[in-house]
Structure formats: C-alpha cells, structure tokens
Design an enzyme around this catalytic site. Structure first.
Site, PDB file in Angstrom:
ATOM      1  N   ARG A  20     -16.224 -45.247 -64.301  1.00 13.56           N
ATOM      2  CA  ARG A  20     -17.526 -45.232 -64.975  1.00 13.56           C
ATOM      3  C   ARG A  20     -17.276 -45.133 -66.463  1.00 13.56           C
ATOM      4  NH1 ARG A  20     -22.947 -44.545 -62.826  1.00 13.56           N
ATOM      5  NH2 ARG A  20     -24.280 -43.803 -64.493  1.00 13.56           N
ATOM      6  N   ARG A  45     -23.892 -37.914 -59.066  1.00 15.97           N
ATOM      7  CA  ARG A  45     -24.305 -38.600 -57.849  1.00 15.97           C
ATOM      8  C   ARG A  45     -23.311 -39.688 -57.446  1.00 15.97           C
ATOM      9  NH1 ARG A  45     -29.048 -38.701 -56.159  1.00 15.97           N
ATOM     10  NH2 ARG A  45     -29.716 -37.711 -58.095  1.00 15.97           N
ATOM     11  N   THR A  46     -23.004 -40.570 -58.372  1.00 16.29           N
ATOM     12  CA  THR A  46     -22.106 -41.689 -58.069  1.00 16.29           C
ATOM     13  C   THR A  46     -20.689 -41.186 -57.787  1.00 16.29           C
ATOM     14  OG1 THR A  46     -23.422 -43.119 -59.488  1.00 16.29           O
ATOM     15  CG2 THR A  46     -21.232 -43.901 -58.927  1.00 16.29           C
ATOM     16  N   LYS A  69      -6.661 -38.751 -77.530  1.00 20.96           N
ATOM     17  CA  LYS A  69      -5.361 -39.003 -78.169  1.00 20.96           C
ATOM     18  C   LYS A  69      -5.213 -40.459 -78.570  1.00 20.96           C
ATOM     19  CE  LYS A  69      -2.916 -35.230 -75.842  1.00 20.96           C
ATOM     20  NZ  LYS A  69      -2.013 -34.896 -74.749  1.00 20.96           N
ATOM     21  N   HIS A 108     -23.667 -52.147 -62.249  1.00 17.90           N
ATOM     22  CA  HIS A 108     -23.438 -50.982 -61.392  1.00 17.90           C
ATOM     23  C   HIS A 108     -23.398 -51.524 -59.955  1.00 17.90           C
ATOM     24  CE1 HIS A 108     -23.237 -47.068 -59.900  1.00 17.90           C
ATOM     25  NE2 HIS A 108     -24.455 -46.632 -60.071  1.00 17.90           N
TER      26      HIS A 108
END
Lengths: 306, 306, 306
Positions: free
Chosen positions: B104, B54-55, B83, B132
């Site tokens: 995110r 969604r975001t 890595k 957020h």
C-alpha cells in the site's frame, strides 16, 4: 459455560466461572506441552487503540503458545479510526477475520460497546481508568497459586489508591471471597475513593486505612504495591513530594512476615528498589508469567476449546 | 497461468483469469478446512506505506488462514524510507525474505515500480487515489456469489463518484461483462469524471446519470454506496452540505426491489444508517468476508499453489 | 557452547564459535526444508526502540522460516518506556513471554544492560553508533561463502569510515583472521578513527589509506562500500560536497579484478548506481539473503537447538 462470552468487567464472571479459568490455567502450567497446538487455526486480533506493550505481548504470547496466531494494531494512528469509522463497524469487520478479540481503548466503555456488536468474543484489555479485568485475573491466579487460597487473607494495598484501577478491581474481586480483610495504605491525597469503601461496608468486609506502610506490613499476607503515575497529578510538585513516600525498602521488608508476598501490576518506577527483587517474597515477575497463563486459559474458555 | 504474476491493476487479469480466482475462492468457502495448511512455510510481507488497518488485516488473516505467516510494517515511519532508500531496493531486499508482497502506498504507481524490480509476486493494496484491485476483486466475488452472475445487471453507484477510485474500478471491471448497465447517482459536484464516461461510451455500455437516489433505487439489482470522504473536499462547508444528501434511509429501501443488494467498500460514515444493517439486502459485512476469501484465492494463484 | 549465550559485540564469540555458526548457516542454505520446523513452539521478541525495518524483518523472517513465531514492537512509542520503565524490568517481563530477544536501541550499551538482566538470550540488533554484530556476521558469512575463506584477503573499505560502525566492526572482525590487509578509501573528513588504526598496528595488520577509489580498486578481493549518512554531518554543505565523491561507476568497475566482490550493508543512496546491480561481482543483494541465513543459524545456536 464461558464459550462465546465476553470479558468486559471481572464481575461478568461468577466465582465458579473464575475458578474454572484458574483450574485450567494451573493445568496449562503443569503440562504446557499438551496445549501447544490446541488453538491451531485460531486467530486473535489485538486492537490496541492506545499502546500497552506489556498487555499486548502477554495476549499475543498466550495465543501463540497455544498454537494460534495473531493480527492487529498497537496504536490508534494505524487504525481506521481516522476515517471516522465507529467501533461497532470496526468490530464487525474484525469479526469477519478473527476468532477472538482483545481490545484496549482510552475511552471507558469502548470494549463494552464493541462486545454488543461483535460476533466473536471480546476481551477488555483495559479501557481508560475504568476496567482491566485480565490484570485482576492475573492477580487472583497469582494469589491462589502461591497462597493456595483466595480466602482468609490479609491484603495490604499501597500507593496510589485513588486513581489505581487495578487496586479497585482487586479489592472488588477479593471481597467476593470469604473472610478477606484489607489494609489501605496511602497518603491523604491518594486515598481510596468513597464508593469503594461504601461497597466494602455494604458487603461487611473488614478494612482499615493508614498512612504508614512500616506499621502495617507485619500483619499482611499480601502486599499489593502500585505505581504513583505522573499523569494522574495536576502539578509536578505534588508528584515529586508523594512519589517516593511508600518505597518498599529492605528495612520495611524485614518487618514483614516470612510468607508475605509482594505483588505489583508493573511497570514500577521506584516504589520497589531493585535490591528487593532477589527476596523470595517478591513475586511480581512470577505474576507476569501467571498473567500469560491466565490469558491462555481465558481464551481457551471463551473459544470453547476447553 | 497466474503463478508468479503481479496484480497492480484489475485490468492486468483477463476475464478468464478472474474467473479462475472466483472459482477457487468459492472452493475455499465451501471447504475451508482443506485449505488451512496449504501455505505452510509461505511468508507474506505487508508493506503499508500508509495505514489501512482493514485492508492489511484482510491480507494478513487471509495468509494466516491458509497456514502461512506474515511480516511487515503498517506505517511509513517504521520503514527504511527515512534513510532515503528507493522502492526498487526495498522490494529487492524484502524479496530475499518473503514469498509474496502486498504493498500500500500513498503515491500512484509505486506498486507498479515495485513489481518491475521484485523477484516475488507484488499485489497492489491501494496506491493513492489510483488503483485498489483487491477491493474490486472483493466486489466482483460478492456480486457473483450472491447474484449468481456478473452479467445482465443493473448497477447503481451512489455518492462520491468523482474521487471514489473503487467505483471507477468497479465500473471499469463490470463493463467487461455482458449487458450490464449503470445508474450513476451523485450530486453535481461529485459526478463521475469524463474519462470514465468516455470509456463507457466507447464500449457501448448503457448508463444514465441522476441526482435522485429515491427515483433510481427501484430498478436496481445492485446499489453500490460510497463514503463522501472529508479529505477530498477543498472546504468544510462543501463537505457538510453534501455528506448527508445520499443517506440510505429505510424509506428509500422500501422502494427497492426485494433482490437488490446493497454493497459498500467500508468504512462508512453515515451514508448507511445502522437500522439498515439488519435488512437482508444489506450485504456489506458479507462483502468483508468475501474480501478475505478472494485474497486467499489470489495469493494461492500467484504463489502457484493452486 | 553457544546455548544460552548473548550476542552483544561480535568479539563476544571466538573464531571457533563464529565458525560453528557459519557452518550451520551453510547447512541451512543447502537443505532449508530440513529446518522449517526446528523452532516449532519457539517465540522471538523483537524489541525495536528505533525503527529498522530491514534488520527487524530479517530477524522475523529468520525465526518464521525456522517454524517459530514472533511478537514485538517496531517503535519506541508503542513501548512501556513512556511509563518510565527501565530496560532491566522490560527485559525480565519479555523474558516471561519469549524464548529469545533481538533488541535495537538508540543508546549505546542498552542491549548489554538488557543481557545482564535477561533470563533468555539477547541479541544486539544495533545500539546507536556502537555495535551491530549481526551485520558483521552477515558480512563474514557472505565473504566466507563467496570467497571460500576469511583469510589472505585484500579488503577495501570505501566511503564514510569515520562514523560507519559496520566498517569498524568488519575491520575488527577480519583482523582476527590470518593475513588480511585493508585499503581504507575515504575523504580526509571521513577517515577511519585513530583507535581503529591503533588496533590494527597493535595486531600487526597491514593497511593503507587513500582518497582514490579508482587507483585502489584493481588490487582488491573485496570492496566494501558504505553510505554517506546525511545525519552524520554538521552542515548540509559538507554533505553535498562529499556524498557523491566515491560513486562506484561502471568505469571504476572496469578497473577491478574479475573476482572482486562488491558488498554494501544497505540501504544505499547513490554510491552504487543501479547499472552496477547486474554486474556479477555486485553481491549486496546476496548479502541480504546471507543475513537472514546467519540469523537463523545464530538463533538456533543460542537456543541450543543445534
């Protein structure tokens, strides 16, 4: 009018509507440059709840070649499904972002549900073993473009006719056109299901069943080959015994007419050896290209741009 | 001036700066076509170290609708993290490619660290249970656009007020505006944490706590519903007992004022039944759309284009 | 003429062809705006059968900054491989959609096979421990741009010289230019393989081997550092003993000349401490930027646009 419509099942569209799409596809093929900006500002969302690179890239390339853009996901674990969201909600959210949606889902009927809640056109990009209407559009456009017609054709379907949804859908679609007949070539274990045959009987369509590709090939206009999918079998032994039975060898091809065309929805495994690829009758890579063009035409129609 | 700035915490921006963003968002909404090429040549990188479709799609659609383009990843295993690369190095490399970054990350503070090393603006697209800020921007723009103001409002927050970061952030942000009051509606186990209440006390903001949605709903201007997330519970029993307690039924809605609006950060599970969706007071899908517009405005500001 | 060619191994291109690419890259750097639409309508497919965010994003950003677009996948499980499809077929299908392909594959030789069947240019974006020619292009462009030449240079290679494919490829490529010499700095266990040294002997190229970075650093024009990859070791003990041995400390840097440049293919782990980043001789982030520009030039050449 196809503007604003969904495509969930190939039977959603009338023969006239299909014809509109094929005409537009051929127009795109003949003057592709004229279409390179027509979807400027349009956004396709590809929601793939199971991976299918081939189909996804065909949709994405189609939109991009029209000047549009793409967002989406290619696997379920990158989606919000894990948070327990319903398809109805997902589709309403995506409809806030995108102008058109292509959805692939492992569950039958999921794209249908999506279309019921969507504010933008939804295209079924395959739902489990159920429907894959843009593959059928691809097959029809390929046949129409190469053979010049969708009528009066002798169509051989070979391989796994039991589980192969693309074959059922093709038979169903081609029976709508005049005077086509079918030769159904498969081992006993992978014969076409009864409901498909009932449908053919009801419509009065000519068909025959055989186990022998070699005998049947000489009379065909179209040979539609299918992959024997390992995942359809209950045990490995059955798979190994059956998978190579209908390999299209050079020898078999020598018995086919010079205008017969070979189609395959791909991916193939070994039912068509590489040596057949250079035969001018082998049209499965052309088919891939037609698949992209027919998706271009479809999206232009559903978006109401053409 | 927001040009070149990062957005890690909603409190990074002053009320005046937020207002600049909301004004631009409303300008975009009213004449979207004028903005369809303003980010031509700009590249957004979406670095999603945990999936959030969604975001991510909201950010990507926002950039694309401004005429820009997107690169990135949607899951940690496609990244270089495996890595052993540090966030500091990743961000400096991505800064060589992209003009702006949305990150995110499951770890609190990761986007903050990224912003310290980045040569291009970094937007926190959610860091664990922490911040957020673009969700809060979304909530504020929705309220401002529908209610016409961010002041003098009675705001009810309902559901999981203990773990719900979006609620904490909304309370925090709305307390900056004049004369807002809060009704905190939750079960005992999911009450707002003490530090949030301390903050409210310190600022002299009016609030009350209750377990009863039905009693509280009549006096509210805004009802902000939240999902009770399964992953926040220590045992399944607690989850099952509590998840359905604050379901927003038609009956409860009949007790609300006719101008009250219902918001939800989505995804919902079953705290808002589908039958509420057609109620004109249900604004959570409008909120999704505002979320895209506010991200468009935010990126234009950070890039210094507007 | 590079139009229509593939790049599988850096040795596929002559010195003159490489020079063409570097010239174009420098032209792009000096007037980037002039190139922002030259790939309008062109589509790059990134086929990453193993994740490599850095390389993938470099290719994608390069194409996007030229005005082109991108489709693809970043992980094998989103591909058709699971259906048993051959690389030959995948590449022919993708060639129906895209104008140029960048392929990363864990198996040596996979991009070579792809190029044999492809109708569009294929670029090897890394095949196992084998080749990674666009990394070598990156290294060469960086050296040429900063040092002004690819000849008469003293090049130190430090770290894992046994498994590091980028080092072998760099040594191979730099030996084609006049009067370069190499100092090979590594622990006994990670020395350059014999076939690399045989090649150097055959060409009459000067080189020496040492374990001591501190002693060697003073005479170098270029220090090419490499990561000691955990996955190359048979046991953890060996890894722990060796990984920190060639850390480039400030103290060691003080013994280097003021024009020596430090390069690294990245990601680094801790062989270069953060405190070195601000040293003007540390050029590994510049190198990232050159990597994007050299891919822009390469794609323009293979597409025949320049």
């Amino acid at each position: 009018m196809l503007k604003g419509r969904h495509l969930i099942d190939i039977m959603d569209f009338s023969i006239e509507e299909l014809d509109e799409i094929f005409k537009l596809a051929n127009e795109i093929i003949s003057k592709e440059k004229d279409f390179s900006k027509v979807c400027d500002g349009k956004l396709l969302a590809t929601l793939f709840y199971e991976p299918s690179t081939r189909t996804r890239l065909s949709f994405e390339s189609a939109m991009i070649r029209l000047g549009g853009k793409v967002v989406g996901f290619s696997e379920p674990n990158s989606s919000s499904v894990s948070k327990g969201e319903s398809i109805a909600d997902t589709i309403r959210v995506i409809g806030c972002y995108a102008d058109i949606i292509a959805m692939r889902h492992p569950k039958e009927g999921a794209p249908k549900i999506a279309s019921m809640y969507s504010t933008v056109p939804v295209i079924n990009a395959g739902d489990g073993g159920h429907q894959h209407p843009t593959q059928t559009l691809t097959d029809l456009l390929t046949i129409k473009s190469i053979k010049g017609t969708l009528s009066n054709l002798k169509i051989g379907c070979c391989g796994d006719l039991k589980f192969g949804r693309t074959v059922h859908s093709l038979i169903n679609a081609m029976s709508r056109y005049e005077n086509n007949s079918f030769t159904l070539i498969s081992p006993e274990e992978l014969k076409v299901p009864d409901y498909v045959k009932k449908e053919l009987n009801k419509k009065g369509v000519n068909y025959s069943e055989t186990k022998n590709l070699e005998d049947a090939i000489g009379s065909l206009d179209i040979l539609y080959m299918t992959r024997v999918q390992k995942e359809r079998f209950f045990n490995e032994e059955d798979y190994i015994r059956l998978k190579d039975i209908y390999i299209l060898s050079k020898d078999k091809m020598s018995k086919a007419g010079k205008d017969m065309i070979v189609l395959h929805p791909l991916p193939r495994v070994n039912e068509i050896p590489y040596e057949i690829d250079s035969d001018p009758r082998a049209c499965y890579f052309k088919q891939v290209k037609y698949g992209m063009y027919v998706r271009m035409a479809l999206m232009l129609k559903l978006l109401g741009i053409r």
